[in-house]
Motif scaffolding. Sequence first.
Motif: not given
Length: 207
Positions: A72-79
Motif C-alpha cells: 500500500a501507499e502510492s509513493n512506496a509502490i512507485l519506488c
Amino acid sequence: MTHSASTGPTVYGWRASGNCYKLQLLLDMLGRPYRWIDTVTTAGATRTPEFLALNPNGKVPLLVLEDGRRLAESNAILCYLAEGTPYLPDDAWDRARTLQWLFFEQYSHEPCIAVARFIARWLPADHERQAELPRLRERGAVALDVMEDHLAREGWFSGGAFGIADIALFAYTHCASEAGFELPRWPGVAAWLERVRAQPGFSPMIA
C-alpha cells in the motif's frame, strides 16, 4: 489505456484519484502488463470486509503481486515498481533528492491540493467542509510556490531527470484547477506539466 492482462500485478484503484493515477502512469510508461480493479472510494468499496482483509487501512491504491504479496501507499509502490529503471536513480544523492520530493508531495502538497479538489468536486456546495477551502488553497499555493522555485533552477524533481517524483507531483498538480488553483500563476509549473505529458508512454487520467 485500460489494461486487463492476466499477467503482471493487480492494482486496486479509483481512476479519479491522483494517488491511484500515479501507478497507472508509471506502469503505462514502463509498458508493463497489469490488471486494474476499479475500487471507488466514494462508493464505499474500500470499507468492505473483503477489501479490508487486503488492506486494513482501507485505502487505495493497493498493489497485489502475482505471488500474493501486497503493498500500500502510492509513493512506496512507485519506488518498488521503478526499482532498476531510469525512473528511480541509482546514485544515492539523486535517489535521496527524489525521496525528498516524494515526502514533500505527501506532506505539503497532497493534503492541500488533493483535499481541496475532493471538497470542491465531490462534496455538495452546502457541505460544512466547504469552509476549509480558503485555507487549503492558501497552503496549496505555498506548495506550488516551492515547486516553481525549484523549477527555476532544474527541469525535473527526480534527481535531475524525469522520474517518479515527477509522476507523484504531476498526479494532483495537473488537475489542481479542479481545486480552484489558477495554474498560469505558476508558469514554471505549467511548462513542467507539458514536459511530463510529452514523456514516452504517457497516459491521461481516466476520470
